[in-house]
Design a protein around this motif. Structure first.
Motif, PDB file in Angstrom:
ATOM      1  N   LYS A 164     -10.536   3.494   6.989  1.00 30.77           N
ATOM      2  CA  LYS A 164     -10.887   3.093   8.281  1.00 30.77           C
ATOM      3  C   LYS A 164     -10.856   1.566   8.468  1.00 30.77           C
ATOM      4  CE  LYS A 164     -13.722   7.029   9.338  1.00 30.77           C
ATOM      5  NZ  LYS A 164     -15.141   7.503   9.504  1.00 30.77           N
ATOM      6  N   GLU A 165     -11.297   0.781   7.337  1.00 33.05           N
ATOM      7  CA  GLU A 165     -11.276  -0.514   7.582  1.00 33.05           C
ATOM      8  C   GLU A 165     -10.256  -1.404   7.084  1.00 33.05           C
ATOM      9  OE1 GLU A 165     -15.284  -1.447   6.050  1.00 33.05           O
ATOM     10  OE2 GLU A 165     -16.235   0.173   7.204  1.00 33.05           O
ATOM     11  N   GLY A 166      -9.389  -0.549   6.368  1.00 34.23           N
ATOM     12  CA  GLY A 166      -8.202  -1.571   5.847  1.00 34.23           C
ATOM     13  C   GLY A 166      -8.468  -2.274   4.432  1.00 34.23           C
ATOM     14  N   TRP A 167      -8.934  -1.605   3.781  1.00 38.25           N
ATOM     15  CA  TRP A 167      -9.481  -2.057   2.579  1.00 38.25           C
ATOM     16  C   TRP A 167      -8.090  -2.662   1.498  1.00 38.25           C
ATOM     17  CZ3 TRP A 167     -14.344   0.988   0.249  1.00 38.25           C
ATOM     18  CH2 TRP A 167     -15.312   0.711   1.197  1.00 38.25           C
TER      19      TRP A 167
ATOM     20  N   ASN B 139      -5.593  -9.425   4.045  1.00 36.25           N
ATOM     21  CA  ASN B 139      -6.505 -10.204   4.758  1.00 36.25           C
ATOM     22  C   ASN B 139      -7.818  -9.524   4.671  1.00 36.25           C
ATOM     23  OD1 ASN B 139      -4.404 -12.259   5.361  1.00 36.25           O
ATOM     24  ND2 ASN B 139      -4.096 -10.846   7.335  1.00 36.25           N
ATOM     25  N   TYR B 140      -8.161  -8.530   4.267  1.00 36.78           N
ATOM     26  CA  TYR B 140      -9.703  -7.901   4.190  1.00 36.78           C
ATOM     27  C   TYR B 140     -10.348  -8.478   3.474  1.00 36.78           C
ATOM     28  CZ  TYR B 140     -13.423  -4.892   3.421  1.00 36.78           C
ATOM     29  OH  TYR B 140     -14.566  -4.235   3.103  1.00 36.78           O
TER      30      TYR B 140
ATOM     31  N   THR C 297      -1.421   3.250  -4.745  1.00 37.09           N
ATOM     32  CA  THR C 297      -1.406   2.018  -5.028  1.00 37.09           C
ATOM     33  C   THR C 297      -0.881   1.056  -4.116  1.00 37.09           C
ATOM     34  OG1 THR C 297      -1.613   2.413  -7.413  1.00 37.09           O
ATOM     35  CG2 THR C 297      -0.562   0.231  -6.770  1.00 37.09           C
ATOM     36  N   PHE C 298      -1.144   0.122  -3.723  1.00 39.49           N
ATOM     37  CA  PHE C 298      -0.835  -0.871  -2.541  1.00 39.49           C
ATOM     38  C   PHE C 298      -0.516  -2.157  -2.905  1.00 39.49           C
ATOM     39  CE2 PHE C 298      -3.640   2.604  -0.894  1.00 39.49           C
ATOM     40  CZ  PHE C 298      -3.024   3.116  -0.031  1.00 39.49           C
ATOM     41  N   VAL C 299       0.277  -2.790  -2.355  1.00 40.38           N
ATOM     42  CA  VAL C 299       0.544  -4.314  -2.393  1.00 40.38           C
ATOM     43  C   VAL C 299       0.706  -4.924  -1.039  1.00 40.38           C
ATOM     44  CG1 VAL C 299       2.187  -6.172  -3.310  1.00 40.38           C
ATOM     45  CG2 VAL C 299       1.725  -4.029  -4.923  1.00 40.38           C
ATOM     46  N   ASN C 300      -0.140  -5.774  -0.710  1.00 46.17           N
ATOM     47  CA  ASN C 300      -0.436  -6.431   0.626  1.00 46.17           C
ATOM     48  C   ASN C 300      -0.351  -5.488   1.658  1.00 46.17           C
ATOM     49  OD1 ASN C 300      -0.475  -8.922  -0.583  1.00 46.17           O
ATOM     50  ND2 ASN C 300       1.884  -9.459  -0.546  1.00 46.17           N
ATOM     51  N   GLY C 301      -1.085  -4.442   1.383  1.00 44.47           N
ATOM     52  CA  GLY C 301      -1.121  -3.308   2.430  1.00 44.47           C
ATOM     53  C   GLY C 301      -0.156  -2.220   2.505  1.00 44.47           C
TER      54      GLY C 301
ATOM     55  N   GLY D  81       1.688 -17.655  -2.869  1.00 39.65           N
ATOM     56  CA  GLY D  81       0.491 -17.929  -2.717  1.00 39.65           C
ATOM     57  C   GLY D  81      -0.277 -16.587  -2.880  1.00 39.65           C
ATOM     58  N   ASP D  82      -1.458 -16.238  -2.170  1.00 40.64           N
ATOM     59  CA  ASP D  82      -2.174 -15.103  -2.561  1.00 40.64           C
ATOM     60  C   ASP D  82      -1.935 -14.026  -2.234  1.00 40.64           C
ATOM     61  OD1 ASP D  82      -4.855 -14.165  -3.363  1.00 40.64           O
ATOM     62  OD2 ASP D  82      -5.204 -13.545  -1.266  1.00 40.64           O
ATOM     63  N   ASN D  83      -1.765 -12.861  -3.063  1.00 40.17           N
ATOM     64  CA  ASN D  83      -1.364 -11.559  -2.899  1.00 40.17           C
ATOM     65  C   ASN D  83      -2.414 -10.600  -3.318  1.00 40.17           C
ATOM     66  OD1 ASN D  83       2.018 -11.591  -2.233  1.00 40.17           O
ATOM     67  ND2 ASN D  83       1.388 -13.267  -3.421  1.00 40.17           N
TER      68      ASN D  83
END
Length: 636
Positions: A260-263, A267-268, A322-326, A351-353
């Motif tokens: 629900k919250e996009g964990w 950008n979470y 498993t997810f990478v950047n959503g 940068g950040d991933n």
């Protein structure tokens, strides 16, 4: 006039149609699916060809410009045995109006058992990438028997499948042991090779034995299968289990805050999540049912941003998304397969991933498996190793998922009925039997079951001298320094004893090819090489020295002296134990010299019994012949 002629015309058309209906149509001869284009028939032995036709129909088989005839019996069954033929091909084989093309004559090997014979080329590819990439051979043919069960009796045929020529694509989901065995035997003999893979993960030996063979000494197994011969009951049970699982999964997804919250998104804000090392306990207690989320931030420099990569996440317990950047890059539904997920171009940013793993567990505790690779691979030699640190949050906890009932594939005789019997009496060079893990809990009966199976298969295949290579259980689980009452060792002993007592069987020792953390060790090429050596002796009649075996035991005062059938590597040996009259075993000192091993122990002044490598994972075992092959575990 017109009406009269039309009437006559219709009458004639009707009579003509009736004539066609009563004229017998030529029946098409049927043959099992193993008889297809590209098949391999066994060289040097009479070759059975069989099938069905109309009762009393004449069946003609034409092969190598010679014809052979028979008549189908009252039940429509027919069989023709072709004479022994030298290796060669391709040939055409014609049965009445049907022609089977690209038939090779060579050696045919049946590979059977449970998941370790099932482990495919995809799983072991990182062990042997250059060899697999570079190799193809049209003279090696692969035949995969598809999973099927039958609680009622013998099936007529296997599921739809086909013979395939060996290349990387066709071998990708095929048995790695079968692949490497065929490659090795082709290199040794130069003749075509056929590999029939007939196996199923997690299955016990009794599932592969005919009910009539079990009936005398194991009647409870026959009764167990009989209970599930009610198709309506089994179907209802299966439907209820599926509905229960679907309901459980829906409730989990509907209530999981991570979804629900996009964990899983880049950008979470996960700064409030608990930090954890992946090899520490991820949760408290011995069970966690539901979803568990872990996130890891990684830095990608400008040189690698936007590039595709391979994400290796070792192996995990149990299911993962498993997810990478959503973006989901992979999912695996159970614990054993290695997680090798492809990250597409453009997904990784400079940068950040963030890598996010959503564990789903219906039992046990979510965890990472040690000693496995955890890294990003951009290209060979260009790798980013992942550290062990994550942040963690609980998703949705759940009650245990209701369900249960039979696993039909594990019931006695069900796989024999559906997957082995339909292959008979296809002529074989030999059989690889690689199984035992699912019988460790009843190791004491395994020897009797294995003898039954060997006799059963030789009888049904109508090859009383059919050779078997029995692959022994590999080392597995955490090592221990102290003597262990190991059921794994007890089952290995049953395998060793049966092979030693059977002139047409050889033991393939794999005690040094296992992995502490993986019941499916990856060194399948080495296993296949040892299988090939066993068949060199059994089939090729070569003078081959296999694993060292004890041929004599002598009690000499405070020592026991063992004599082996071949010279050993001379060294101080580990994993030997001695016991006196009380039956308690102690770690012992052992020294190899020539063909003998002298074993002594300060705590045992009057030794009576000796053991070697009698543990789940005797990781220090080092008794080898000078030929480089390890000795089996044993007790004398």
């Amino acid at each position: 006039m017109i009406i009269t002629m039309l009437g006559k015309s219709m009458k004639w058309a009707t009579l003509s149609l009736l004539g066609l209906m009563v004229t017998p149509m030529e029946a098409k001869v049927w043959m099992p699916k193993i008889f297809q284009d590209g098949m391999v028939l066994q060289r040097g032995k009479p070759m059975a060809i069989w099938g069905t036709a109309d009762p009393k129909e004449l069946v003609t088989v034409t092969f190598k410009k010679k014809g052979y005839q028979t008549t189908a019996d009252e039940k429509g069954q027919w069989r023709i045995t072709l004479p022994a033929t030298k290796a060669g091909g391709p040939y055409a084989l014609t049965v009445n109006e049907q022609t089977i093309n690209d038939v090779m004559i060579g050696d045919v090997w049946l590979c059977s058992g449970q998941s370790n014979i099932d482990v495919d080329i995809e799983r072991v590819y990182p062990q042997y990438p250059d060899e697999i990439d570079a190799y193809s051979n049209p003279n090696i043919r692969l035949f995969r028997v598809q999973t099927m069960t039958n609680t009622h009796g013998h099936s007529k045929d296997v599921k739809a499948t086909e013979w395939r020529k060996l290349d990387k694509k066709n071998a990708w989901k095929f048995s790695a042991v079968g692949y490497f065995l065929a490659k090795r035997m082709y290199e040794q003999t130069g003749v075509p090779q056929g590999i029939i893979c007939n196996s199923l993960g997690g299955t016990p030996i009794e599932a592969w034995i005919e009910a009539d063979s079990l009936r005398k000494d194991f009647p409870h197994y026959v009764a167990q299968t009989a209970f599930y011969q009610d198709d309506e009951m089994v179907a209802a049970w299966a439907k209820a289990n599926q509905l229960s699982s679907n309901r459980w999964n829906k409730l989990l997804d509907d209530n999981d805050p991570g979804l629900k919250e996009g964990w899983n998104t880049l950008n979470y804000n996960d700064k409030g999540w608990r930090k954890v090392n992946q090899y520490e306990p991820l949760v408290k207690g011995n069970s966690y049912v539901g979803s568990l989320w872990l996130r890891k931030h990684i830095h990608v420099d400008a040189a690698h941003a936007g590039k595709s990569a391979r994400l290796l996440l070792g192996t995990l317990y149990d299911m993962d998304y498993t997810f990478v950047n959503g973006k989901e890059v992979g999912r695996t539904y159970y614990q054993y397969p290695p997680r090798r997920y492809q990250i597409p171009e453009g997904l990784l940013k400079e940068g950040d991933n963030v890598i996010t793993v959503r564990f789903i567990n219906k039992n046990g505790v979510p965890h990472f498996i040690k000693e496995k690779p955890y890294q990003l691979i951009f290209a060979p030699g260009d790798t980013l190793k992942l550290d062990e640190q994550w942040v963690i949050a609980a998703g949705q906890t759940m009650p245990n998922c209701p369900g249960g009932g039979p696993s039909i594939q594990n019931l006695p005789s069900t796989l024999y009925n559906a997957m082995l019997y339909p292959l008979h009496p296809y002529t074989l060079a030999g059989v690889v039997w690689y199984q035992g893990e699912s019988n460790v809990g009843k190791a004491g009966e395994y020897g009797d079951l294995l003898r039954l199976m060997l006799n059963n298969w030789r009888a049904v295949m109508e090859q009383p001298e059919l050779p078997f290579a029995i692959v022994q259980l590999a080392n597995f689980m955490q090592p221990t320094e102290l003597p262990q009452n190991s059921q794994w060792a007890r089952l290995r002993e049953a395998q060793r004893t049966v092979a030693a007592q059977d002139e047409r069987a050889e033991l393939v020792v794999a005690i040094d090819l296992g992995e502490t953390v993986d019941i499916h060790p990856l060194r399948k090429k080495e296993v296949a090489q040892r299988i090939g050596q066993a068949f060199d002796r059994l089939v090729g009649k070569k003078k081959v020295t296999l694993s060292p075996a004890v041929i004599k035991k002598e009690v000499n005062g405070e020592t026991i002296v063992l004599t082996f059938d071949q010279p050993l590597r001379q060294t101080t040996l580990n994993e030997f134990e001695l016991a006196g009259a009380d039956g308690r075993f102690y770690n012992a000192e052992a020294e190899a010299k020539g063909t003998q091993v002298v074993v002594r122990c300060p705590q045992v002044k009057q030794p009576q019994r000796v053991r070697y490598a009698w543990k789940n994972n005797p990781i220090k075992a080092n008794c080898y012949g000078i030929n480089g092959l390890p000795a089996s575990s044993f007790e004398y």
